[in-house]
Design a protein around this motif. Structure first.
Motif, short mmCIF file in Angstrom:
data_model
loop_
_atom_site.label_atom_id
_atom_site.label_comp_id
_atom_site.label_asym_id
_atom_site.label_seq_id
_atom_site.Cartn_x
_atom_site.Cartn_y
_atom_site.Cartn_z
N TYR A 1 -74.66 -15.91 -18.62
CA TYR A 1 -75.05 -14.57 -19.05
C TYR A 1 -75.00 -14.41 -20.57
CZ TYR A 1 -74.60 -13.03 -14.21
OH TYR A 1 -74.75 -12.88 -12.84
N ALA A 2 -75.97 -13.66 -21.09
CA ALA A 2 -75.97 -13.32 -22.51
C ALA A 2 -74.96 -12.21 -22.79
CB ALA A 2 -77.36 -12.87 -22.94
N ALA A 3 -74.67 -11.40 -21.77
CA ALA A 3 -73.69 -10.32 -21.89
C ALA A 3 -73.28 -9.93 -20.47
CB ALA A 3 -74.28 -9.12 -22.62
N ALA A 4 -72.11 -9.34 -20.33
CA ALA A 4 -71.69 -8.92 -19.00
C ALA A 4 -70.50 -7.97 -19.12
CB ALA A 4 -71.31 -10.12 -18.12
N TYR A 5 -70.27 -7.24 -18.06
CA TYR A 5 -69.15 -6.29 -17.99
C TYR A 5 -68.29 -6.68 -16.79
CZ TYR A 5 -72.37 -3.77 -20.98
OH TYR A 5 -73.24 -3.43 -21.99
N SER A 6 -66.99 -6.74 -17.00
CA SER A 6 -66.10 -7.16 -15.93
C SER A 6 -64.91 -6.22 -15.84
CB SER A 6 -65.62 -8.59 -16.15
OG SER A 6 -65.02 -8.72 -17.44
N PHE A 7 -64.49 -5.93 -14.61
CA PHE A 7 -63.44 -4.95 -14.38
C PHE A 7 -62.53 -5.41 -13.25
CE2 PHE A 7 -67.52 -2.98 -15.36
CZ PHE A 7 -67.24 -2.31 -16.54
N LYS A 8 -61.29 -4.94 -13.30
CA LYS A 8 -60.40 -5.09 -12.18
C LYS A 8 -60.76 -4.05 -11.13
CE LYS A 8 -56.77 -4.52 -14.74
NZ LYS A 8 -55.35 -4.35 -15.17
N TYR A 9 -60.67 -4.44 -9.87
CA TYR A 9 -60.92 -3.47 -8.80
C TYR A 9 -59.92 -2.32 -8.92
CZ TYR A 9 -60.71 -1.10 -4.37
OH TYR A 9 -60.68 -0.12 -3.41
N SER A 10 -60.44 -1.11 -8.80
CA SER A 10 -59.60 0.08 -8.86
C SER A 10 -59.96 0.98 -7.67
CB SER A 10 -59.85 0.84 -10.17
OG SER A 10 -59.18 2.07 -10.19
N PRO A 11 -59.01 1.27 -6.78
CA PRO A 11 -59.32 2.11 -5.61
C PRO A 11 -59.78 3.49 -6.02
CG PRO A 11 -57.17 1.04 -5.38
CD PRO A 11 -57.60 0.85 -6.79
N ARG A 12 -60.93 3.91 -5.51
CA ARG A 12 -61.44 5.25 -5.74
C ARG A 12 -61.17 6.09 -4.51
NH1 ARG A 12 -61.27 6.45 -10.36
NH2 ARG A 12 -59.59 4.98 -10.05
N PRO A 13 -60.49 7.23 -4.66
CA PRO A 13 -60.17 8.06 -3.49
C PRO A 13 -61.42 8.40 -2.68
CG PRO A 13 -59.02 8.85 -5.44
CD PRO A 13 -59.97 7.80 -5.91
N GLY A 14 -61.32 8.23 -1.37
CA GLY A 14 -62.42 8.59 -0.48
C GLY A 14 -63.39 7.47 -0.20
N THR A 15 -63.26 6.33 -0.91
CA THR A 15 -64.17 5.21 -0.66
C THR A 15 -63.57 4.29 0.39
OG1 THR A 15 -63.18 3.92 -2.45
CG2 THR A 15 -65.07 5.30 -3.01
N PRO A 16 -64.40 3.61 1.19
CA PRO A 16 -63.88 2.73 2.25
C PRO A 16 -62.94 1.64 1.75
CG PRO A 16 -66.21 3.16 2.61
CD PRO A 16 -65.87 3.73 1.26
N ALA A 17 -63.23 1.08 0.58
CA ALA A 17 -62.42 -0.04 0.09
C ALA A 17 -60.99 0.38 -0.24
CB ALA A 17 -63.08 -0.65 -1.15
N ALA A 18 -60.79 1.65 -0.54
CA ALA A 18 -59.46 2.12 -0.92
C ALA A 18 -58.45 1.94 0.20
CB ALA A 18 -59.51 3.58 -1.36
N SER A 19 -58.92 1.94 1.45
CA SER A 19 -58.01 1.81 2.59
C SER A 19 -58.11 0.44 3.28
CB SER A 19 -58.29 2.91 3.62
OG SER A 19 -59.64 2.86 4.07
N MET A 20 -58.80 -0.51 2.64
CA MET A 20 -58.92 -1.85 3.22
C MET A 20 -57.61 -2.62 3.12
SD MET A 20 -62.64 -3.27 1.98
CE MET A 20 -64.17 -2.60 2.61
N ASP A 21 -57.39 -3.51 4.06
CA ASP A 21 -56.25 -4.41 3.99
C ASP A 21 -56.47 -5.44 2.89
OD1 ASP A 21 -55.06 -3.13 6.15
OD2 ASP A 21 -55.96 -4.49 7.62
N GLY A 22 -55.38 -6.06 2.46
CA GLY A 22 -55.50 -7.16 1.51
C GLY A 22 -55.67 -6.73 0.07
N GLN A 23 -55.11 -5.57 -0.31
CA GLN A 23 -55.17 -5.15 -1.71
C GLN A 23 -54.51 -6.21 -2.59
OE1 GLN A 23 -56.67 -2.18 -2.80
NE2 GLN A 23 -57.32 -1.82 -0.68
N VAL A 24 -55.21 -6.63 -3.62
CA VAL A 24 -54.76 -7.74 -4.47
C VAL A 24 -53.72 -7.24 -5.48
CG1 VAL A 24 -55.50 -9.50 -6.12
CG2 VAL A 24 -56.96 -8.91 -4.16
N ALA A 25 -52.68 -8.03 -5.69
CA ALA A 25 -51.61 -7.66 -6.60
C ALA A 25 -52.13 -7.50 -8.03
CB ALA A 25 -50.51 -8.72 -6.57
#
Length: 447
Positions: A334-358
């Motif tokens: 990539y010539a440029a890119a944006y990267s982020f740590k996963y952050s649970p957003r209230p009300g989204t399905p991923a926020a209640s998934m098992d296996g939240q990473v330390a």
């Protein structure tokens, strides 16, 4: 809230994406149409609009921190600023902000900010107000004519999202996908160019999902809109962001090889290199289908600069799956890119998934990912040294006589010369750094 006076000055603080920047500019134009002027640099404003983003970690708490700082600064200065909370946090929190922050006079969502002027009048009369309605496309018809235009201007053509990625709040805070009418976009683009814009960046949550009809009722896709805008005299460059792999069409790919004014730059988020993670994210592509899509763009425009988005530490992500992301990064370069740590957003399905990473695992992975991305960004810049290209001047540099602008590949380029804001200058790229390049003026082209 006691009655106060109508503010004479304002300041809009926009956070997050370019669409928020566009919205912030439009809110400023609304306020200026009412005779409220921008606060001079370094001076406190009578009205502060916090134009918020809900994507980042702890976004809501940061809003309350900003409100607290504004209140404290006002008390120290013997003033009581009028505070408005706008944007996606406003949409998500609504009345909760009013309950928690008595200093806030109004809360307005991203689809209702065209009513900001009336809300300011209410706040000046002591009436606090919340407006988080989502009227379909109504705000654009109610906005005033564009007043402030830079050499490079934003034009929102599409809003909302129907993709429902499991980590994302956009469908809830911005609503369903809506395309602005073709004729309205042409009129606004013409006005922007007449006012001095030489480059337009078309904006949307899924900008390439835009579709419409021309004045004869014929269907027009996103590539058709680009081709029409490219015919505008005085417009020299077209860009767009943000795209979704699911909405890429043959016409849009072809446009990158056929429309000279369409810049050789593509921002196409992938988020992960792991197919299992992509499926859990509800992304509609695989790593392989994404790579094949990039190959098709490179086939029609070999010099295209590629950009992407990445999330590390999505629930359940293993070390092996993270390594798949690194492998994809090293393949694409990539010539440029944006990267982020996963952050649970209230009300989204991923926020209640098992296996939240330390958190410490996410931190370590993000550092490794960013190291790889930075390596490839520097390599792309270094490979640009020796090229001649036109740079669109956007502002003055840090030193006397220095200018800063963008190359066709969206690189920041600084140089010295007898130039002016908005000039398209022929430059030789002579030195590369990780985030910018130095140039030497070949021809002060004012075409």
């Amino acid at each position: 809230m006691k009655p106060t006076t109508t503010p004479k000055t304002y300041r809009v603080k926009s956070f997050g994406c370019q669409m928020n920047v566009y919205d912030g500019e439009r809110m400023g134009e609304l306020l200026e149409a009412q005779g409220i002027t921008p606060a001079p640099e370094g001076e406190d404003a009578d009205l502060v609009v916090l134009n918020t983003c809900h994507i980042r970690e702890k976004a809501t708490e940061k809003v309350y921190s900003d409100i607290g700082r504004l209140v404290k600064a006002g008390e120290e200065a013997g003033k009581k600023p009028m505070i408005a909370v706008a944007g996606c946090v406003a949409q998500a929190e609504g009345e909760e902000i009013m309950a928690r922050a008595p200093a806030v006079g109004m809360v307005v969502g991203p689809q209702a900010y065209h009513r900001l002027g009336d809300m300011v009048k209410d706040a000046a009369a002591g009436r606090r107000n919340t407006d988080t309605d989502m009227p379909e496309d109504a705000k654009f018809a109610a906005l005033p004519a564009r007043r402030k235009v830079a050499a490079s201007a934003f034009l929102t053509i599409q809003e909302g999202c129907d993709k429902f990625c499991t980590y994302c709040v956009v469908p809830y805070t911005r609503g369903a996908e809506i395309s602005r009418p073709y004729s309205d976009l042409l009129r606004e683009a013409e006005k922007l160019v007449e006012a001095g814009a030489r480059e337009l960046t078309l904006l949307g949550q899924n900008v390439n999902a835009w579709s419409g009809e021309d004045d004869k009722g014929r269907a027009v896709g996103f590539d058709g809109l680009i081709r029409t805008l490219a015919e505008l005299p005085g417009l020299h460059r077209i860009r767009y962001t943000t795209s979704h792999p699911n909405d890429m069409t043959e016409g849009l790919i072809a446009a990158h090889g056929e429309v000279e004014k369409l810049m050789p730059y593509l921002h196409l988020p992938v988020q992960s290199g792991s197919d299992r993670v992509l499926k859990a994210m509800n992304r509609s592509h695989t790593a392989q289908s994404y790579l094949k899509l990039l190959d098709r763009f490179r086939a029609v425009r070999p010099d295209i600069a590629l950009s992407g988005d990445f999330i590390v530490g999505f629930p359940g992500e293993t070390e092996a799956e993270f390594e798949e992301t690194l492998a994809l990064v090293n393949e694409v370069k990539y010539a440029a890119a944006y990267s982020f740590k996963y952050s649970p957003r209230p009300g989204t399905p991923a926020a209640s998934m098992d296996g939240q990473v330390a958190p410490q695992v996410m931190d370590e992975r993000l550092q490794r990912l960013q190291a790889a991305l930075n390596h490839h960004q520097l390599a792309f810049n270094e490979a640009s040294v020796g090229k001649n290209c036109k740079v669109l001047i956007e502002r003055k540099g840090k030193h006397p006589g220095q200018w800063l602008g963008k190359s066709p590949w969206l690189q920041s380029v600084f140089f010295e010369g007898d130039c002016a804001m908005g000039d398209l200058v022929e430059v030789e790229l002579v030195q590369a750094g990780p985030n910018s390049l130095a140039g030497r003026v070949l021809q002060p082209a004012r075409a």
